[in-house]
Design a protein around this motif. Structure first.
Motif, PDB file in Angstrom:
ATOM      1  N   SER A  92      26.196 -20.155  10.010  1.00  0.00           N
ATOM      2  CA  SER A  92      25.286 -20.795   9.061  1.00  0.00           C
ATOM      3  C   SER A  92      24.662 -21.977   9.789  1.00  0.00           C
ATOM      4  CB  SER A  92      26.061 -21.266   7.829  1.00  0.00           C
ATOM      5  OG  SER A  92      25.214 -22.042   7.010  1.00  0.00           O
ATOM      6  N   MET A  93      23.725 -21.666  10.622  1.00  0.00           N
ATOM      7  CA  MET A  93      23.033 -22.711  11.388  1.00  0.00           C
ATOM      8  C   MET A  93      21.741 -22.130  11.956  1.00  0.00           C
ATOM      9  SD  MET A  93      25.242 -22.925  14.953  1.00  0.00           S
ATOM     10  CE  MET A  93      26.924 -22.903  14.374  1.00  0.00           C
ATOM     11  N   GLY A  94      20.742 -22.976  12.043  1.00  0.00           N
ATOM     12  CA  GLY A  94      19.498 -22.529  12.674  1.00  0.00           C
ATOM     13  C   GLY A  94      18.344 -22.401  11.721  1.00  0.00           C
ATOM     14  N   LEU A  95      18.622 -22.328  10.447  1.00  0.00           N
ATOM     15  CA  LEU A  95      17.501 -22.212   9.508  1.00  0.00           C
ATOM     16  C   LEU A  95      17.587 -23.264   8.411  1.00  0.00           C
ATOM     17  CD1 LEU A  95      17.868 -18.758  10.347  1.00  0.00           C
ATOM     18  CD2 LEU A  95      15.533 -19.292   9.708  1.00  0.00           C
ATOM     19  N   HIS A  96      18.198 -24.376   8.761  1.00  0.00           N
ATOM     20  CA  HIS A  96      18.194 -25.526   7.853  1.00  0.00           C
ATOM     21  C   HIS A  96      16.918 -26.302   8.187  1.00  0.00           C
ATOM     22  CE1 HIS A  96      19.485 -28.861   5.457  1.00  0.00           C
ATOM     23  NE2 HIS A  96      19.555 -29.688   6.492  1.00  0.00           N
ATOM     24  N   THR A  97      15.861 -26.003   7.465  1.00  0.00           N
ATOM     25  CA  THR A  97      14.525 -26.470   7.845  1.00  0.00           C
ATOM     26  C   THR A  97      14.222 -27.892   7.375  1.00  0.00           C
ATOM     27  OG1 THR A  97      13.580 -25.585   5.818  1.00  0.00           O
ATOM     28  CG2 THR A  97      13.708 -24.090   7.683  1.00  0.00           C
ATOM     29  N   ALA A  98      15.127 -28.436   6.562  1.00  0.00           N
ATOM     30  CA  ALA A  98      14.849 -29.741   5.947  1.00  0.00           C
ATOM     31  C   ALA A  98      14.686 -30.853   6.980  1.00  0.00           C
ATOM     32  CB  ALA A  98      15.960 -30.100   4.972  1.00  0.00           C
ATOM     33  N   ARG A  99      15.381 -30.737   8.105  1.00  0.00           N
ATOM     34  CA  ARG A  99      15.262 -31.788   9.119  1.00  0.00           C
ATOM     35  C   ARG A  99      13.808 -32.008   9.498  1.00  0.00           C
ATOM     36  NH1 ARG A  99      19.812 -29.111  11.447  1.00  0.00           N
ATOM     37  NH2 ARG A  99      18.274 -27.913  12.619  1.00  0.00           N
ATOM     38  N   VAL A 100      13.026 -30.945   9.441  1.00  0.00           N
ATOM     39  CA  VAL A 100      11.610 -31.071   9.817  1.00  0.00           C
ATOM     40  C   VAL A 100      10.732 -31.329   8.591  1.00  0.00           C
ATOM     41  CG1 VAL A 100       9.641 -29.874  10.843  1.00  0.00           C
ATOM     42  CG2 VAL A 100      11.891 -29.711  11.917  1.00  0.00           C
ATOM     43  N   PHE A 101      10.951 -30.577   7.487  1.00  0.00           N
ATOM     44  CA  PHE A 101       9.979 -30.722   6.389  1.00  0.00           C
ATOM     45  C   PHE A 101      10.100 -32.035   5.630  1.00  0.00           C
ATOM     46  CE2 PHE A 101      13.048 -28.094   3.657  1.00  0.00           C
ATOM     47  CZ  PHE A 101      13.302 -29.083   2.702  1.00  0.00           C
ATOM     48  N   ARG A 102      11.275 -32.687   5.727  1.00  0.00           N
ATOM     49  CA  ARG A 102      11.442 -33.919   4.936  1.00  0.00           C
ATOM     50  C   ARG A 102      11.002 -35.163   5.695  1.00  0.00           C
ATOM     51  NH1 ARG A 102      17.968 -33.910   5.359  1.00  0.00           N
ATOM     52  NH2 ARG A 102      18.095 -34.450   7.558  1.00  0.00           N
ATOM     53  N   ASP A 103      10.551 -35.003   6.914  1.00  0.00           N
ATOM     54  CA  ASP A 103      10.223 -36.185   7.714  1.00  0.00           C
ATOM     55  C   ASP A 103       8.965 -36.882   7.177  1.00  0.00           C
ATOM     56  OD1 ASP A 103      10.988 -37.403  10.600  1.00  0.00           O
ATOM     57  OD2 ASP A 103       8.840 -37.616  10.209  1.00  0.00           O
ATOM     58  N   PRO A 104       9.001 -38.220   7.113  1.00  0.00           N
ATOM     59  CA  PRO A 104       7.829 -38.946   6.581  1.00  0.00           C
ATOM     60  C   PRO A 104       6.543 -38.716   7.374  1.00  0.00           C
ATOM     61  CG  PRO A 104       9.701 -40.440   6.912  1.00  0.00           C
ATOM     62  CD  PRO A 104      10.122 -39.110   7.438  1.00  0.00           C
ATOM     63  N   GLN A 105       6.659 -38.088   8.557  1.00  0.00           N
ATOM     64  CA  GLN A 105       5.427 -37.788   9.310  1.00  0.00           C
ATOM     65  C   GLN A 105       4.450 -36.977   8.455  1.00  0.00           C
ATOM     66  OE1 GLN A 105       6.383 -35.403  12.797  1.00  0.00           O
ATOM     67  NE2 GLN A 105       6.034 -33.508  11.701  1.00  0.00           N
ATOM     68  N   TRP A 106       4.992 -36.229   7.501  1.00  0.00           N
ATOM     69  CA  TRP A 106       4.123 -35.350   6.694  1.00  0.00           C
ATOM     70  C   TRP A 106       3.338 -36.110   5.629  1.00  0.00           C
ATOM     71  CZ3 TRP A 106       3.172 -31.459   9.454  1.00  0.00           C
ATOM     72  CH2 TRP A 106       4.161 -30.873  10.231  1.00  0.00           C
ATOM     73  N   THR A 107       3.458 -37.435   5.624  1.00  0.00           N
ATOM     74  CA  THR A 107       2.574 -38.204   4.752  1.00  0.00           C
ATOM     75  C   THR A 107       1.271 -38.537   5.467  1.00  0.00           C
ATOM     76  OG1 THR A 107       3.610 -40.260   5.460  1.00  0.00           O
ATOM     77  CG2 THR A 107       4.449 -39.235   3.442  1.00  0.00           C
ATOM     78  N   ARG A 108       1.255 -38.417   6.780  1.00  0.00           N
ATOM     79  CA  ARG A 108      -0.004 -38.685   7.493  1.00  0.00           C
ATOM     80  C   ARG A 108      -0.472 -37.491   8.321  1.00  0.00           C
ATOM     81  NH1 ARG A 108       3.896 -41.949   9.684  1.00  0.00           N
ATOM     82  NH2 ARG A 108       4.618 -41.230  11.710  1.00  0.00           N
ATOM     83  N   HIS A 109       0.374 -36.500   8.452  1.00  0.00           N
ATOM     84  CA  HIS A 109      -0.014 -35.265   9.119  1.00  0.00           C
ATOM     85  C   HIS A 109       0.104 -34.116   8.124  1.00  0.00           C
ATOM     86  CE1 HIS A 109       0.772 -37.721  12.729  1.00  0.00           C
ATOM     87  NE2 HIS A 109      -0.086 -36.918  13.330  1.00  0.00           N
ATOM     88  N   VAL A 110      -0.594 -33.036   8.427  1.00  0.00           N
ATOM     89  CA  VAL A 110      -0.568 -31.885   7.524  1.00  0.00           C
ATOM     90  C   VAL A 110      -0.734 -30.621   8.375  1.00  0.00           C
ATOM     91  CG1 VAL A 110      -3.070 -32.169   7.093  1.00  0.00           C
ATOM     92  CG2 VAL A 110      -1.709 -30.874   5.478  1.00  0.00           C
ATOM     93  N   PRO A 111       0.033 -29.565   8.068  1.00  0.00           N
ATOM     94  CA  PRO A 111      -0.200 -28.311   8.799  1.00  0.00           C
ATOM     95  C   PRO A 111      -1.674 -27.912   8.663  1.00  0.00           C
ATOM     96  CG  PRO A 111       1.807 -28.149   7.487  1.00  0.00           C
ATOM     97  CD  PRO A 111       1.133 -29.433   7.091  1.00  0.00           C
ATOM     98  N   TRP A 112      -2.249 -27.432   9.733  1.00  0.00           N
ATOM     99  CA  TRP A 112      -3.702 -27.235   9.763  1.00  0.00           C
ATOM    100  C   TRP A 112      -4.208 -26.379   8.617  1.00  0.00           C
ATOM    101  CZ3 TRP A 112      -6.211 -22.594   9.926  1.00  0.00           C
ATOM    102  CH2 TRP A 112      -5.452 -21.472  10.274  1.00  0.00           C
ATOM    103  N   ASP A 113      -3.417 -25.383   8.211  1.00  0.00           N
ATOM    104  CA  ASP A 113      -3.924 -24.459   7.195  1.00  0.00           C
ATOM    105  C   ASP A 113      -3.878 -25.043   5.785  1.00  0.00           C
ATOM    106  OD1 ASP A 113      -1.285 -24.328   7.821  1.00  0.00           O
ATOM    107  OD2 ASP A 113      -1.118 -22.162   7.775  1.00  0.00           O
ATOM    108  N   LEU A 114      -3.371 -26.267   5.663  1.00  0.00           N
ATOM    109  CA  LEU A 114      -3.433 -26.954   4.373  1.00  0.00           C
ATOM    110  C   LEU A 114      -4.434 -28.104   4.407  1.00  0.00           C
ATOM    111  CD1 LEU A 114       0.391 -27.198   3.529  1.00  0.00           C
ATOM    112  CD2 LEU A 114      -1.260 -25.561   2.628  1.00  0.00           C
ATOM    113  N   SER A 115      -5.043 -28.313   5.578  1.00  0.00           N
ATOM    114  CA  SER A 115      -5.835 -29.539   5.761  1.00  0.00           C
ATOM    115  C   SER A 115      -7.130 -29.539   4.943  1.00  0.00           C
ATOM    116  CB  SER A 115      -6.143 -29.770   7.243  1.00  0.00           C
ATOM    117  OG  SER A 115      -6.924 -28.726   7.763  1.00  0.00           O
ATOM    118  N   ALA A 116      -7.569 -28.374   4.495  1.00  0.00           N
ATOM    119  CA  ALA A 116      -8.786 -28.360   3.681  1.00  0.00           C
ATOM    120  C   ALA A 116      -8.524 -28.974   2.310  1.00  0.00           C
ATOM    121  CB  ALA A 116      -9.291 -26.923   3.527  1.00  0.00           C
TER     122      ALA A 116
END
Lengths: 258, 356
Positions: A92-116
């Motif tokens: 049970s390791m390798g797909l705990h994605t929260a480490r990346v999706f919860r980072d505050p970086q996503w308040t100023r960055h956005v995956p390109w396909d959501l940028s519109a």
């Protein structure tokens, strides 16, 4: 299936849902295969898996993270992981994605396909993959180490993200970003696993809502301030998916003369 | 009656300013025209050498403007690979004045080049920054979304910068025959396909570059009246020339024109010239600061140049290294020291076309 198989399920805190499910299945009886014995070890917090946590030593893998090593010894009476007759590991390791999706970086960055539709500086797929590769590098190395020692194993994915994850209220991360980053992470790791011929049990469609988050019923009973985990119902669905995978690995072991 | 030379200081005479000194003792080569305050937002762009200047400015405590900071989770070792932190935006190297002018025009939707996407294999590259994503983009939609975000950030740079440091690099460039779009690289090198019918070689002359820069400055001042400019000329020779001249002769032409342009533009009181070219490439320096290939500038050379710069533009006293100023959100990590091998120099791709 040939003979008795011992399945050692180890990993991050998402092992908890599997443990709960296993207890319930054992209590109710009849829903666990008679010739598979599951044992579990919660090694430690998912955060630690993004840092160096093991070393390959001759024909064994030793956890260098002290908590992981202690828990493995306590729960499974092992001081290292090695190829053993009749033993399959479930990771049970390798797909705990929260480490990346919860980072505050996503308040100023956005995956390109959501940028519109969302504000923020767009991030390309390759850059997002580089972030995922960075986050998962030690886990992927762990998979490769397991393969190099020909230890039979499969991977169990973490549950889909929780609709009320506190990174939304804490930082204001948009739910669409959470779902998108979660998908990107799973796609990336799934590709690596597929290429390496490693079995992975993914959350089936039935547990994922239309919005991409885990359905509320699979969070029932989990405290609201727990942003990650799923309940025993979810664990049971994942456990049931594990049976044929274990059977297949067991057959492969038998064919290989182990 | 004394002549004007009688009142000139020792620095004005070759014997006392140069001949009697070791190159490392040269002083007072540069006197600032204006002060850069600790509150001024400094933007930078240009050819490869400009990366050193931007990096040192970031580390010195000045407010360096980075309008496209990397995502915090992207490892620092990957920043350069994806064009983050090299300049004030992810525009890659800007070698020519025309390219810089067209960046402004593209940012403000005044120019939409026809030929703007180059292919390599099945991947899509932005023709105006073909190496910003080393493997290109997976789709045209991705490329366009990324470019839209990029140009929005670049507009912010044009609007917010108080001081803009631009390093002139080349006079030679490749241009679309269809609409005059100028590219940082020859089509067919990093991506795209070369075609004589689609592209033409240009070697810009003095008056063309003056016109491009004058137009840029005029438009920039229209949206940002306080902007001041600090121009430098890269001392790094051409990797290759597309002219019939020997590369050394072509380099001399290119650098001479650019040096003259910078001097001419610096007649304006809000435009300064900093002599990084002279500090590295002048014969008085005896090639000390070039690597054995006589092209790359060694780290000591960059330090030497920046020492002269900081002698005049004293870094803010208290701050030390300061996080680059971004356009929103928490500050990013400060820039690590830059090794000479860290410089992202797309022009070096031309050497892979050297048949010898």
């Amino acid at each position: 299936m040939n003979g008795h198989v011992r399945v050692l399920m180890i990993g991050d805190s998402h092992v908890g849902a599997l443990i709960s499910a296993h207890r319930r299945m054992r209590r109710l009886g009849g829903s666990l295969p008679a010739n598979i014995a599951f044992e579990f070890s919660y090694l430690g917090n998912g955060f630690h898996f993004s840092h160096s946590f093991f070393e390959l030593h001759e024909a064994t893998i030793r956890f260098t993270h002290p908590e992981f090593a202690a828990n493995l010894g306590r729960d499974l009476r092992l001081d290292a992981i090695a190829r053993q007759e009749g033993v399959v590991f479930g990771l049970s390791m390798g797909l705990h994605t929260a480490r990346v999706f919860r980072d505050p970086q996503w308040t100023r960055h956005v995956p390109w396909d959501l940028s519109a539709n969302l504000p923020g500086q767009p991030v390309s797929s390759d850059v997002l993959n580089a972030i995922i590769d960075q986050d998962s590098q030690y886990i992927v190395a762990f998979y490769r180490a397991m393969q190099s020692l020909e230890i039979p194993f499969f991977v169990v994915a973490a549950p889909p993200p929780y609709r009320l994850h506190n990174c939304m209220s804490l930082y204001g991360i948009a739910p669409e970003i959470i779902v998108q980053v979660d998908r990107a992470y799973r796609t990336r790791i799934s590709g690596i696993l597929r290429q390496a011929g490693i079995d992975c049990i993914h959350p089936p469609r039935e547990v994922i809502g239309e919005d991409g988050f885990i359905k509320a019923e699979f969070r029932a009973g989990i405290p609201e301030d727990d942003p990650h985990h799923a309940n025993a119902d979810y664990g049971q669905i994942m456990m049931q998916q594990a049976f044929p995978v274990v059977e297949s690995l067991s057959c492969q072991m038998a064919a290989a003369g182990q | 009656m004394p002549t004007p030379y009688d009142s000139q200081p020792p620095r004005s005479f070759w014997r006392t300013g140069v001949a009697n000194l070791s190159p490392l003792e040269f002083r007072d080569l540069y006197r600032k025209k204006f002060t850069i305050s600790e509150n001024d937002l400094i933007g930078s762009a240009g050819s490869c050498f400009a990366q050193h200047i931007g990096n040192r400015l970031k580390r010195s405590g000045f407010r360096y403007l980075d309008v496209e900071p990397p995502p915090a989770l992207l490892p620092a070792a990957e920043h350069g690979r994806y064009g983050y932190g090299i300049y004030s935006g992810r525009f890659g190297n800007i070698y020519t004045a025309r390219q810089m002018r067209q960046l402004f025009e593209r940012a403000f939707a005044e120019f939409e080049p026809v030929d703007h996407i180059w292919m390599r294999g099945d991947r899509f590259h932005d023709a105006f920054r073909p190496t910003i994503e080393p493997d290109g983009f997976g789709s045209i939609e991705e490329l366009l979304a990324m470019r839209q975000g990029h140009l929005a950030s670049v507009r912010t740079m044009f609007e917010k910068a108080d001081v803009f440091v631009f390093t002139f690099g080349l006079t030679e460039a490749w241009m679309s025959r269809r609409d005059g779009a100028v590219y940082p690289l020859c089509p067919g090198t990093a991506a795209g396909t070369f075609s004589d019918t689609e592209y033409q070689f240009v070697n810009f002359g003095f008056s063309e570059i003056i016109a491009d820069m004058s137009m840029l400055i005029q438009r920039w001042r229209a949206i940002n009246p306080g902007i001041r400019f600090l121009f430098t000329v890269s001392p790094v020779p051409l990797t290759a020339t597309a002219t019939s001249s020997h590369v050394m002769v072509a380099t001399t032409y290119s650098k001479s024109v650019l040096r003259a342009v910078a001097g001419e533009l610096a007649q304006d009181e809000l435009i300064d010239y900093f002599p990084s070219y002279e500090l590295i490439a002048s014969p008085t320096q005896r090639g000390f600061f070039f690597a054995p290939n006589m092209r790359a500038v060694v780290a000591g050379g960059v330090e030497y140049v920046m020492r002269h710069f900081f002698d005049q533009h004293t870094p803010p006293a208290s701050s030390g290294a300061r996080a680059p100023a971004t356009t929103g959100g928490p500050a990013q990590a400060t820039a690590p020291p830059m090794h000479e091998d860290d410089v992202i120099c797309d022009e070096m791709l031309l050497d892979t076309h050297n048949a010898a």
